[in-house]
Design a protein around this motif. Sequence first.
Motif, PDB file in Angstrom:
ATOM      1  N   TRP A  22      -4.163   2.345   6.425  1.00  0.00           N
ATOM      2  CA  TRP A  22      -3.810   3.256   5.332  1.00  0.00           C
ATOM      3  C   TRP A  22      -4.559   4.573   5.383  1.00  0.00           C
ATOM      4  N   SER A  45       2.356   8.673   2.527  1.00  0.00           N
ATOM      5  CA  SER A  45       1.664   7.813   1.576  1.00  0.00           C
ATOM      6  C   SER A  45       0.995   8.640   0.481  1.00  0.00           C
ATOM      7  N   PRO A  89      -0.373   1.095   1.540  1.00  0.00           N
ATOM      8  CA  PRO A  89      -1.188   1.343   0.345  1.00  0.00           C
ATOM      9  C   PRO A  89      -2.672   1.136   0.619  1.00  0.00           C
TER      10      PRO A  89
END
Length: 302
Positions: free
Chosen positions: A82, A121, A229
Amino acid sequence: MKPLFVDWKELRFGVEIEFVGGNPEDVELLPGWIMSLDERQIDDTGDESGSELKPPPIQWEDREQIHEMLTRLQATGAVANWNCGLHVHVGLDPWGQEVIPRFIEAALLYQETVRRLLNTSEDRLKFCPPVTREMYDRFISDPGRTVLCHKGRPQSHRCGINLAAWFDIGTVEIRYGNGSLNYNEVINTIEFCLRFVAAIGAGLQLSSDPHKMAIELGAPVSGFPQPKPAPKWYRERIWLEDALVPILAPLASNLVQDGEILYILPRPEGILVTIEDANGELCERLLHLPSTGWEVARQLPE
């Protein structure tokens, strides 16, 4: 400046491939490739890990090099998490500096479209803030690198469509890609960026709808790296940093001339503040918070 049509396959490009884990020191590099061992990422435990892998300037016909290096990298156990990004640099040499205002205008029009297509993201958006209208106005009156960068925290200086890179290495950097070591995802991202840059250099008008833009460009409409995430502890860390930076920024600038806070971390003996100076050099200060205000406990060894 008149539009100039350039075959996207002829454009020179590079890509910054961020990863965690593995053994980057042991990866055998193809000629010209660089493993930036000082560019560590944050792994799932919060430790610094991995590195950043970069090719020399190459063209589309050289893309098999990327496949080979990703294979070697993954063989050591490296992964993209992430915290990792995929940053594509595309050379602007066919157009030169005169094209920068056109690209600033294109960023204002299409940066949100590019972000949505690449599905950036939410946890990575601080690494790719938007180009602003003020940047365009300032560049027209006083062309230069600094007007194309944000102020504040060093990791947030470079825009998602980073045109300050022209003054560094002669490119535009598109920073919206999520991290990946999957060859198809990496190459799809690169192809989109190449086609997008060629279209803007040619003065083409594009749709603001992500799917329609990809079709107009002849680029992939899917198959890009998916967002991952961040863990809750990392988000909480960033929330705390964001709350403390405005409070500590004046102190940081007093401790280090033109210093900006890179990050803030809790330590058993106090709060560690890492400050970056105007030359990109880092210095660390350990702070205590007594009842009378912030106090520098000691300077850590360089």
